[in-house]
Design a protein around this motif. Structure first.
Motif, PDB file in Angstrom:
ATOM      1  N   GLY A  48      -9.861  -4.292  -2.376  1.00 55.95           N
ATOM      2  CA  GLY A  48      -8.802  -3.287  -2.368  1.00 55.95           C
ATOM      3  C   GLY A  48      -9.005  -2.223  -3.435  1.00 55.95           C
ATOM      4  N   LEU A  49      -9.502  -2.606  -4.585  1.00 61.19           N
ATOM      5  CA  LEU A  49      -9.748  -1.676  -5.680  1.00 61.19           C
ATOM      6  C   LEU A  49     -10.947  -0.780  -5.372  1.00 61.19           C
ATOM      7  CD1 LEU A  49      -9.338  -0.692  -8.643  1.00 61.19           C
ATOM      8  CD2 LEU A  49     -10.851  -2.565  -9.327  1.00 61.19           C
TER       9      LEU A  49
ATOM     10  N   ARG B   9      -3.599   5.205   2.176  1.00 63.42           N
ATOM     11  CA  ARG B   9      -4.452   4.021   2.307  1.00 63.42           C
ATOM     12  C   ARG B   9      -4.951   3.529   0.953  1.00 63.42           C
ATOM     13  NH1 ARG B   9      -7.678   5.082   8.029  1.00 63.42           N
ATOM     14  NH2 ARG B   9      -5.880   5.896   9.112  1.00 63.42           N
ATOM     15  N   LEU B  10      -4.095   3.640  -0.033  1.00 64.61           N
ATOM     16  CA  LEU B  10      -4.394   3.087  -1.346  1.00 64.61           C
ATOM     17  C   LEU B  10      -3.677   1.760  -1.500  1.00 64.61           C
ATOM     18  CD1 LEU B  10      -4.225   6.088  -3.848  1.00 64.61           C
ATOM     19  CD2 LEU B  10      -6.201   4.683  -3.323  1.00 64.61           C
TER      20      LEU B  10
ATOM     21  N   ARG C 107       4.660   4.117  10.316  1.00 63.70           N
ATOM     22  CA  ARG C 107       4.183   2.847   9.771  1.00 63.70           C
ATOM     23  C   ARG C 107       2.967   2.313  10.533  1.00 63.70           C
ATOM     24  NH1 ARG C 107       4.602  -1.994  11.520  1.00 63.70           N
ATOM     25  NH2 ARG C 107       4.184  -3.713  10.099  1.00 63.70           N
ATOM     26  N   ALA C 108       2.740   2.783  11.745  1.00 65.21           N
ATOM     27  CA  ALA C 108       1.609   2.303  12.541  1.00 65.21           C
ATOM     28  C   ALA C 108       0.282   2.512  11.822  1.00 65.21           C
ATOM     29  CB  ALA C 108       1.589   2.999  13.901  1.00 65.21           C
ATOM     30  N   ASP C 109       0.233   3.494  10.918  1.00 71.21           N
ATOM     31  CA  ASP C 109      -1.014   3.753  10.196  1.00 71.21           C
ATOM     32  C   ASP C 109      -1.400   2.592   9.287  1.00 71.21           C
ATOM     33  OD1 ASP C 109      -3.146   5.708   9.452  1.00 71.21           O
ATOM     34  OD2 ASP C 109      -2.244   5.482   7.478  1.00 71.21           O
TER      35      ASP C 109
ATOM     36  N   SER D  30       0.838  -1.203   0.000  1.00 67.51           N
ATOM     37  CA  SER D  30       0.000   0.000   0.000  1.00 67.51           C
ATOM     38  C   SER D  30       0.868   1.246   0.000  1.00 67.51           C
ATOM     39  CB  SER D  30      -0.926   0.013   1.227  1.00 67.51           C
ATOM     40  OG  SER D  30      -0.160  -0.021   2.429  1.00 67.51           O
ATOM     41  N   ILE D  31       0.266   2.365  -0.404  1.00 67.18           N
ATOM     42  CA  ILE D  31       0.924   3.666  -0.336  1.00 67.18           C
ATOM     43  C   ILE D  31       0.699   4.230   1.058  1.00 67.18           C
ATOM     44  CG2 ILE D  31       0.998   6.010  -1.255  1.00 67.18           C
ATOM     45  CD1 ILE D  31       0.090   4.975  -3.906  1.00 67.18           C
ATOM     46  N   ALA D  32       1.784   4.527   1.767  1.00 71.93           N
ATOM     47  CA  ALA D  32       1.681   4.979   3.146  1.00 71.93           C
ATOM     48  C   ALA D  32       0.836   6.236   3.249  1.00 71.93           C
ATOM     49  CB  ALA D  32       3.081   5.252   3.704  1.00 71.93           C
TER      50      ALA D  32
END
Length: 377
Positions: free
Chosen positions: A375-376, A171-172, A340-342, A166-168
């Motif tokens: 996910g999409l 949330r993608l 990174r916790a996110d 995922s992109i940090a």
């Protein structure tokens, strides 16, 4: 609303009141029709539903927060949103399951990966971070890949493992791969990770890859170094890592690492590593209000000791060790890893609110299709 004679009740026209706005976004962004047209689903029976009806039903079910195909029944009374999607009807749960079974695995994977890429590709020209992580999906039947693996919440229960990229902070989801429950190691994640990067032009690669202690292995770091992409991972507290902590604890060269942490830099080459690498040791003093409960092995009696801590004779620290190829200072690297916790919030939302923990079938192919679809969507 009210009338001269009193209050008047207004019934909802759809259980998903905000969905018309999202459907309009899908149309204006030209996201919906290409997704349907590119789907490798070919139903030849004259009584078979159309691709739009099948995929529209899956779309509506996911957006309704469903976790099981049986929940499709609850949206079959929706008389608004199917029409907005250009559907003729909402198909039954059995029709949806059977239709997804007709999608070949390789073609279905390529189809969803292409549309995932279409969603995030415009953002890759801005510096970004690639988060890599795994999560467990607990299973209760006899599904393909239902194997007992690492499962701290329900030990002994079979599961699937979701390897996620995922992109940090945005949330993608870039991609997700569903594997048997005992395949949690980084060696199972790495092939899909490098395949994902190969699909992205090199000038749009992330600033660095970030992951937990499962990815702090020589195999992952060596390939990252060969591909010239930075990484930031946590290290497991093995014997040699603890020896490094003991050595650094004795000196006073600690610097501020933010959020109450102190940091110190060192180098380390663990057994099995091909080279020495930069490591950052972080520590944070635990508050003094602690109580130690000690059990005497001879008498089995418990005693309580908190005087040394409260009187300042003992300092207790929590600590972590990071391995990285980044050249940044300690405070920056420390904050990067705390951010990174996110990624755990991403898992919480996708599993508990958007159906990642559901849509289970006996074959692994449809589980992978629905995981990428969630996910999409």
């Amino acid at each position: 609303s009210t009338t001269p004679t009193g209050p008047r009740c207004c019934s909802a026209v759809t259980p998903l009141g905000q969905l018309p706005f999202f459907i309009e976004f899908l149309k204006l962004g030209n996201l919906l029709d290409p997704w349907i047209d590119d789907c490798p689903l070919n139903l030849t029976s004259p009584n078979a539903p159309s691709k739009r009806d099948v995929l529209g039903t899956l779309l509506l079910s996911i957006l309704a927060g469903h976790r099981r195909y049986a929940h499709v029944t609850t949206i079959r009374c929706d008389g608004v949103n199917p029409g907005l999607l250009g559907m003729n009807k909402i198909v039954s749960e059995d029709s949806l399951r059977r239709a997804l079974l007709k999608i070949a695995e390789d073609e279905g994977t390529a189809w969803l990966q292409n549309h995932l890429y279409k969603c995030y590709q415009p953002l890759l020209d801005v510096p970004w971070i690639l988060d890599v992580d795994t999560t467990i999906k607990v299973l209760y039947g006899k599904q393909e890949g239902a194997v007992v693996g690492y499962n701290p919440k329900k030990p002994g229960r079979p599961s699937h493992t979701y390897h996620t990229f995922s992109i940090a902070n945005l949330r993608l989801i870039l991609d997700v791969e569903v594997q048997p429950g005992n395949q949690m190691a980084a060696s199972y994640t790495a092939p899909d990770l490098w395949s994902l990067l190969d699909r992205i032009p090199k000038h749009q690669w992330p600033q660095f890859i970030r992951g937990d202690c499962a990815f702090g292995s020589d195999g992952v770091m060596r390939v990252a170094e060969e591909k010239k992409i930075h990484y930031l991972f946590k290290l497991k507290l093995t014997k040699n890592v603890k020896l490094l902590i003991e050595r650094l604890m004795l000196n006073q060269e600690w610097t501020n690492a933010g959020q109450g942490f102190e940091g110190q830099e060192g180098s380390l080459q663990l057994m099995g590593w091909s080279k020495s690498r930069r490591v950052i040791v972080l520590r944070k003093q635990v508050p003094k209000d602690l109580v130690a409960v000690i059990q005497d092995p001879n008498t089995q009696q418990l005693s309580i000791d908190f005087s040394d801590v409260n009187q300042g004779k003992m300092r207790i620290y929590e600590y972590a060790v990071l391995v990285t190829s980044l050249p940044d200072e300690i405070v920056t690297i420390s904050q990067h890893y705390r951010d990174r916790a996110d990624s755990e919030n991403v898992f919480d939302e996708l599993k508990n609110q958007w159906g990642w923990g559901g849509f289970t079938t006996q074959d692994l192919n449809r589980c992978r299709l629905t995981a990428r679809s969630v996910g999409l969507i």
